[in-house]
Structures are given as C-alpha cells and as structure tokens.
Design an enzyme around this catalytic site. Structure first.
Site, mmCIF file in Angstrom:
data_model
loop_
_atom_site.group_PDB
_atom_site.id
_atom_site.type_symbol
_atom_site.label_atom_id
_atom_site.label_comp_id
_atom_site.label_asym_id
_atom_site.label_seq_id
_atom_site.Cartn_x
_atom_site.Cartn_y
_atom_site.Cartn_z
ATOM 1 N N HIS A 14 0.850 -1.191 0.000
ATOM 2 C CA HIS A 14 0.000 0.000 0.000
ATOM 3 C C HIS A 14 0.883 1.236 0.000
ATOM 4 O O HIS A 14 2.103 1.152 0.012
ATOM 5 C CB HIS A 14 -0.957 0.004 1.204
ATOM 6 C CG HIS A 14 -0.344 0.402 2.500
ATOM 7 N ND1 HIS A 14 -0.942 1.271 3.373
ATOM 8 C CD2 HIS A 14 0.833 0.064 3.084
ATOM 9 C CE1 HIS A 14 -0.176 1.439 4.440
ATOM 10 N NE2 HIS A 14 0.898 0.707 4.285
ATOM 11 N N CYS A 23 5.921 6.532 4.292
ATOM 12 C CA CYS A 23 4.741 5.748 3.895
ATOM 13 C C CYS A 23 4.000 6.327 2.696
ATOM 14 O O CYS A 23 3.063 5.707 2.197
ATOM 15 C CB CYS A 23 3.792 5.582 5.075
ATOM 16 S SG CYS A 23 4.499 4.547 6.375
ATOM 17 N N HIS A 27 4.987 0.514 -0.601
ATOM 18 C CA HIS A 27 5.754 -0.393 0.256
ATOM 19 C C HIS A 27 4.835 -1.521 0.715
ATOM 20 O O HIS A 27 3.631 -1.483 0.481
ATOM 21 C CB HIS A 27 6.345 0.352 1.465
ATOM 22 C CG HIS A 27 5.316 0.922 2.387
ATOM 23 N ND1 HIS A 27 4.586 2.064 2.092
ATOM 24 C CD2 HIS A 27 4.868 0.501 3.597
ATOM 25 C CE1 HIS A 27 3.751 2.323 3.075
ATOM 26 N NE2 HIS A 27 3.894 1.381 4.012
ATOM 27 N N HIS A 29 3.886 -4.762 3.781
ATOM 28 C CA HIS A 29 3.945 -5.239 5.161
ATOM 29 C C HIS A 29 3.558 -6.713 5.195
ATOM 30 O O HIS A 29 2.745 -7.168 4.393
ATOM 31 C CB HIS A 29 2.946 -4.500 6.058
ATOM 32 C CG HIS A 29 3.189 -3.046 6.195
ATOM 33 N ND1 HIS A 29 4.185 -2.520 6.980
ATOM 34 C CD2 HIS A 29 2.549 -1.984 5.628
ATOM 35 C CE1 HIS A 29 4.148 -1.206 6.904
ATOM 36 N NE2 HIS A 29 3.165 -0.849 6.082
ATOM 37 N N HIS A 71 -1.241 -10.737 -0.624
ATOM 38 C CA HIS A 71 -0.382 -10.422 -1.765
ATOM 39 C C HIS A 71 -1.070 -9.507 -2.784
ATOM 40 O O HIS A 71 -0.878 -9.642 -3.986
ATOM 41 C CB HIS A 71 0.169 -11.692 -2.430
ATOM 42 C CG HIS A 71 1.299 -12.289 -1.654
ATOM 43 N ND1 HIS A 71 1.087 -13.116 -0.578
ATOM 44 C CD2 HIS A 71 2.631 -12.151 -1.771
ATOM 45 C CE1 HIS A 71 2.256 -13.475 -0.077
ATOM 46 N NE2 HIS A 71 3.219 -12.899 -0.776
ATOM 47 N N GLU A 131 0.993 -4.164 11.873
ATOM 48 C CA GLU A 131 1.584 -3.721 10.613
ATOM 49 C C GLU A 131 3.079 -4.047 10.600
ATOM 50 O O GLU A 131 3.672 -4.260 9.553
ATOM 51 C CB GLU A 131 1.351 -2.218 10.443
ATOM 52 C CG GLU A 131 1.598 -1.733 9.046
ATOM 53 C CD GLU A 131 1.181 -0.294 8.863
ATOM 54 O OE1 GLU A 131 0.166 -0.072 8.195
ATOM 55 O OE2 GLU A 131 1.875 0.598 9.388
#
Length: 141
Positions: A14, A23, A27, A29, A71, A131
C-alpha cells in the site's frame, strides 16, 4: 462468556498518498491479524463445548479476508494517485484490492472487523492488526 482468538498472517502492499513520511511511497507489510470471538458454548451437537470451531473460523477468515487481500496492492479508491497505480497494476495482471478509505492500519482493522461481524455474522469482540512486529492497532465496538 468465553473469548477465543486465532491469528493469521498475510502480505499486502500500500501507500499513503500525502503522508509526511516514508509511507507516501509504495511499500509492503507482513500483517499479523488476530480475530477474537466471544460467546457461549454450544450445548449440543458436533460443536458441543465450543464457542466456534477453530477450523470454521479459519475457513471464514481465509474466504473473506485472506483470499482477496493476501499479496494484493490495497488502495484507496477515492484517491486519484492510488487508483492510477492500481489501474497500471491491473493491466499488468497484478492483484489489487480497492477500498473507499485511506489504507492505514486503523482503517484496515475496522474494515476487517465489520466484514467479519456484519457480513459473516460472527460475534467478533475485537480485531488486532499488526503492521510491523512491534506496532498494532486494535478495533472493537
């Protein structure tokens, strides 16, 4: 009343358009999700003495949350930049998951809670969404 919980892991990418830090960039998580269910025990039948069968909970979370979101690039459908990135990824046959909100851990946790509680009629007491290994959000009503 009893509370039981089950944990899951999934990966998503996201970005937070307009964020004042790193952010704002695309990137990913590895999220850890904890689903907590509260309720009384079944009095009879195959599920006697259970709040919910853990395998049933696993199947529901897999179908409703993990299969569509794992994914994937999760993006805010109301944001032009994020929607453009999603369109490009879709043209390249990449998995995307659009939502009508900014994709913070807080909003994703609330989304998961509502999807499981209202769409699947589960007696969710809380959702915890990590996260990172040291940062999580908890949502409950």
């Amino acid at each position: 009343m009893f509370k039981i919980s089950k944990e899951f892991s999934f990966d998503m990418a996201h970005l937070l358009d307009g964020h004042d830090g790193k952010c704002q960039n695309l990137h990913g998580h590895t999220y850890k999700l904890q689903v907590e269910i509260s309720g009384d025990l079944y009095k009879s039948g195959a599920k006697k003495a259970m709040v919910i069968d853990f395998s049933d909970l696993k199947s529901i979370v897999k179908k409703v949350i993990l299969d569509p979101m794992d994914h994937a690039f999760i993006y805010d459908q109301t944001n032009e930049r994020e929607s453009q990135i999603a369109t490009l990824l879709q043209k390249l046959n990449s998995k995307t998951f659009g939502v009508p909100f900014r994709t913070t851990a807080e909003e994703i946790a609330r989304f998961i809670f509502n999807r499981l509680k209202h769409d699947e009629q589960l007696s969710i007491s809380s959702i915890r969404l990590w996260e990172t290994p040291t940062s999580f959000c908890e949502y409950q009503e």
